[in-house]
Design a protein around this motif. Structure first.
Motif, PDB file in Angstrom:
ATOM      1  N   ILE A  54       0.909  -1.048   0.004  1.00 32.17           N
ATOM      2  CA  ILE A  54      -0.006  -0.129   0.003  1.00 32.17           C
ATOM      3  C   ILE A  54       0.901   1.078  -0.045  1.00 32.17           C
ATOM      4  CG2 ILE A  54      -1.793   1.219   1.407  1.00 32.17           C
ATOM      5  CD1 ILE A  54      -2.628  -1.371   2.324  1.00 32.17           C
ATOM      6  N   LEU A  55       0.779   2.209  -1.005  1.00 31.88           N
ATOM      7  CA  LEU A  55       1.897   2.891  -1.369  1.00 31.88           C
ATOM      8  C   LEU A  55       1.352   4.361  -1.541  1.00 31.88           C
ATOM      9  CD1 LEU A  55       4.735   3.407  -2.289  1.00 31.88           C
ATOM     10  CD2 LEU A  55       3.994   2.788  -4.644  1.00 31.88           C
ATOM     11  N   ASP A  56       1.956   5.079  -0.948  1.00 29.59           N
ATOM     12  CA  ASP A  56       1.424   6.704  -0.775  1.00 29.59           C
ATOM     13  C   ASP A  56       2.108   7.245  -2.107  1.00 29.59           C
ATOM     14  OD1 ASP A  56       0.347   9.271  -0.351  1.00 29.59           O
ATOM     15  OD2 ASP A  56       1.887   9.794   1.076  1.00 29.59           O
ATOM     16  N   MET A  57       1.424   8.105  -2.650  1.00 28.81           N
ATOM     17  CA  MET A  57       2.148   8.903  -3.892  1.00 28.81           C
ATOM     18  C   MET A  57       3.002   9.891  -3.581  1.00 28.81           C
ATOM     19  SD  MET A  57       0.606  10.655  -7.619  1.00 28.81           S
ATOM     20  CE  MET A  57      -0.874  11.302  -6.593  1.00 28.81           C
ATOM     21  N   MET A  58       2.926  10.646  -2.756  1.00 31.68           N
ATOM     22  CA  MET A  58       3.835  11.871  -2.293  1.00 31.68           C
ATOM     23  C   MET A  58       4.420  11.437  -1.041  1.00 31.68           C
ATOM     24  SD  MET A  58       2.731  14.119  -4.623  1.00 31.68           S
ATOM     25  CE  MET A  58       3.200  15.900  -4.064  1.00 31.68           C
ATOM     26  N   MET A  83      -2.316   1.894  -4.669  1.00 32.79           N
ATOM     27  CA  MET A  83      -1.632   3.409  -4.380  1.00 32.79           C
ATOM     28  C   MET A  83      -2.799   4.069  -3.661  1.00 32.79           C
ATOM     29  SD  MET A  83       0.094   6.299  -6.963  1.00 32.79           S
ATOM     30  CE  MET A  83       1.718   5.586  -6.459  1.00 32.79           C
ATOM     31  N   ILE A  84      -2.411   5.054  -2.512  1.00 34.12           N
ATOM     32  CA  ILE A  84      -3.142   5.923  -1.811  1.00 34.12           C
ATOM     33  C   ILE A  84      -2.753   7.353  -1.969  1.00 34.12           C
ATOM     34  CG2 ILE A  84      -4.093   4.151  -0.290  1.00 34.12           C
ATOM     35  CD1 ILE A  84      -2.238   5.123   1.830  1.00 34.12           C
ATOM     36  N   THR A  85      -3.397   8.321  -2.316  1.00 33.26           N
ATOM     37  CA  THR A  85      -3.169   9.663  -2.555  1.00 33.26           C
ATOM     38  C   THR A  85      -4.146  10.726  -2.033  1.00 33.26           C
ATOM     39  OG1 THR A  85      -2.099  11.100  -4.290  1.00 33.26           O
ATOM     40  CG2 THR A  85      -3.919   9.356  -5.038  1.00 33.26           C
ATOM     41  N   GLY A  86      -3.694  11.815  -1.867  1.00 38.72           N
ATOM     42  CA  GLY A  86      -4.473  12.912  -1.647  1.00 38.72           C
ATOM     43  C   GLY A  86      -4.699  13.774  -3.094  1.00 38.72           C
ATOM     44  N   GLY A 100       0.859  -0.308 -13.450  1.00 41.47           N
ATOM     45  CA  GLY A 100       0.489  -1.529 -12.641  1.00 41.47           C
ATOM     46  C   GLY A 100      -0.156  -1.587 -11.579  1.00 41.47           C
ATOM     47  N   VAL A 101      -0.427  -0.406 -10.790  1.00 38.08           N
ATOM     48  CA  VAL A 101      -1.330  -0.303  -9.544  1.00 38.08           C
ATOM     49  C   VAL A 101      -2.590  -1.114  -9.751  1.00 38.08           C
ATOM     50  CG1 VAL A 101      -0.023   1.628  -8.565  1.00 38.08           C
ATOM     51  CG2 VAL A 101      -2.126   1.734  -9.784  1.00 38.08           C
ATOM     52  N   ARG A 102      -2.837  -2.108  -8.752  1.00 39.22           N
ATOM     53  CA  ARG A 102      -4.048  -2.635  -8.569  1.00 39.22           C
ATOM     54  C   ARG A 102      -5.338  -1.838  -8.500  1.00 39.22           C
ATOM     55  NH1 ARG A 102      -3.192  -8.377  -8.440  1.00 39.22           N
ATOM     56  NH2 ARG A 102      -1.148  -8.634  -9.440  1.00 39.22           N
ATOM     57  N   ASP A 103      -5.198  -0.827  -7.437  1.00 41.39           N
ATOM     58  CA  ASP A 103      -6.375   0.088  -7.299  1.00 41.39           C
ATOM     59  C   ASP A 103      -5.653   1.436  -6.949  1.00 41.39           C
ATOM     60  OD1 ASP A 103      -8.647   0.905  -6.736  1.00 41.39           O
ATOM     61  OD2 ASP A 103      -9.099  -0.313  -5.204  1.00 41.39           O
ATOM     62  N   TYR A 104      -6.493   2.568  -7.033  1.00 44.36           N
ATOM     63  CA  TYR A 104      -5.722   3.791  -6.833  1.00 44.36           C
ATOM     64  C   TYR A 104      -7.260   4.513  -5.969  1.00 44.36           C
ATOM     65  CZ  TYR A 104      -4.277   8.795  -8.179  1.00 44.36           C
ATOM     66  OH  TYR A 104      -3.535   9.791  -8.336  1.00 44.36           O
ATOM     67  N   ILE A 105      -6.594   4.702  -4.617  1.00 43.34           N
ATOM     68  CA  ILE A 105      -7.627   5.291  -3.714  1.00 43.34           C
ATOM     69  C   ILE A 105      -7.283   6.561  -3.177  1.00 43.34           C
ATOM     70  CG2 ILE A 105      -8.755   4.700  -1.312  1.00 43.34           C
ATOM     71  CD1 ILE A 105      -8.102   1.605  -1.761  1.00 43.34           C
ATOM     72  N   ARG A 106      -8.257   7.509  -3.247  1.00 46.69           N
ATOM     73  CA  ARG A 106      -7.928   8.760  -2.678  1.00 46.69           C
ATOM     74  C   ARG A 106      -8.239   9.342  -1.657  1.00 46.69           C
ATOM     75  NH1 ARG A 106     -10.395  10.232  -8.141  1.00 46.69           N
ATOM     76  NH2 ARG A 106      -8.460  10.773  -9.407  1.00 46.69           N
ATOM     77  N   LYS A 107      -7.152   9.956  -0.944  1.00 45.61           N
ATOM     78  CA  LYS A 107      -7.206  10.100   0.567  1.00 45.61           C
ATOM     79  C   LYS A 107      -8.379  11.571   0.642  1.00 45.61           C
ATOM     80  CE  LYS A 107      -2.771   9.243   1.850  1.00 45.61           C
ATOM     81  NZ  LYS A 107      -1.281   9.759   2.260  1.00 45.61           N
ATOM     82  N   PRO A 108      -9.323  11.556   1.691  1.00 49.75           N
ATOM     83  CA  PRO A 108      -9.485  10.639   2.782  1.00 49.75           C
ATOM     84  C   PRO A 108     -10.193   9.514   2.134  1.00 49.75           C
ATOM     85  CG  PRO A 108     -10.629  12.433   3.206  1.00 49.75           C
ATOM     86  CD  PRO A 108      -9.834  12.927   1.943  1.00 49.75           C
ATOM     87  N   PHE A 109      -9.977   8.354   2.827  1.00 49.27           N
ATOM     88  CA  PHE A 109     -10.749   7.103   2.421  1.00 49.27           C
ATOM     89  C   PHE A 109     -11.253   6.586   3.810  1.00 49.27           C
ATOM     90  CE2 PHE A 109      -6.744   6.015   2.261  1.00 49.27           C
ATOM     91  CZ  PHE A 109      -6.283   5.086   3.296  1.00 49.27           C
ATOM     92  N   ALA A 110     -12.455   5.926   3.446  1.00 51.64           N
ATOM     93  CA  ALA A 110     -12.896   5.015   4.589  1.00 51.64           C
ATOM     94  C   ALA A 110     -12.069   3.631   4.909  1.00 51.64           C
ATOM     95  CB  ALA A 110     -14.322   4.584   4.398  1.00 51.64           C
ATOM     96  N   MET A 111     -11.844   3.227   5.878  1.00 48.35           N
ATOM     97  CA  MET A 111     -10.957   2.188   6.008  1.00 48.35           C
ATOM     98  C   MET A 111     -11.635   1.084   5.330  1.00 48.35           C
ATOM     99  SD  MET A 111      -7.800   2.482   7.073  1.00 48.35           S
ATOM    100  CE  MET A 111      -7.017   4.075   7.548  1.00 48.35           C
TER     101      MET A 111
END
Length: 136
Positions: A54-58, A83-86, A100-111
């Motif tokens: 689980i990888l932050d972009m910045m 990838m998680i990112t604001g 190749g990321v499997r999903d891209y989730i924007r912060k803030p996100f529900a756990m």
């Protein structure tokens, strides 16, 4: 394979987000590794070969994109990555998906959204009968 046999590497410099993710995922039975910047994330990924990153972009020292580019070129190929990112930019999402990321989730996100994504990427059965969706 159950969560008890899976290792997840969290690569993020935000202490609160890392600790929230760690608590929830350890309670689900995952083994959790943590790196606070991109360089450390690469070293831990190479040494431990986790099942998921689980990888932050910045991040300091090396951005999530540079980490992805480096991991793609390793002999075993890219480790499954969420990838998680604001960042709101659609170009960033497109580039992450191209890498190749499997999903891209924007912060803030529900756990719960993150947990659903992890279950999907790792091929684990969803915890509820509702399945997966794109809701936060």
């Amino acid at each position: 394979m159950t969560p008890q046999h899976r290792t997840i590497l969290l690569v993020d410099d935000d202490h609160e987000i890392v600790e929230s993710m760690r608590t929830i995922l350890e309670n689900r039975g995952f083994r959790i590794l943590v790196a606070r910047d991109g360089n450390s994330g690469l070293m831990v990924a190479e040494r431990e070969n986790p099942d998921l990153i689980i990888l932050d972009m910045m991040m300091p020292k090396k951005s999530g994109f540079l980490v992805l580019e480096k991991l793609r070129s390793r002999p075993g190929g890219l480790i499954p990555t969420i990838m998680i990112t604001g960042n709101e930019g659609s170009r960033h999402r497109a580039y992450a998906e191209m890498l190749g990321v499997r999903d891209y989730i924007r912060k803030p996100f529900a756990m719960e959204k993150l947990v659903r994504s992890i279950d999907k990427v790792l091929g684990l059965a969803p915890r509820t009968s509702g399945g997966y969706d794109d809701e936060p």
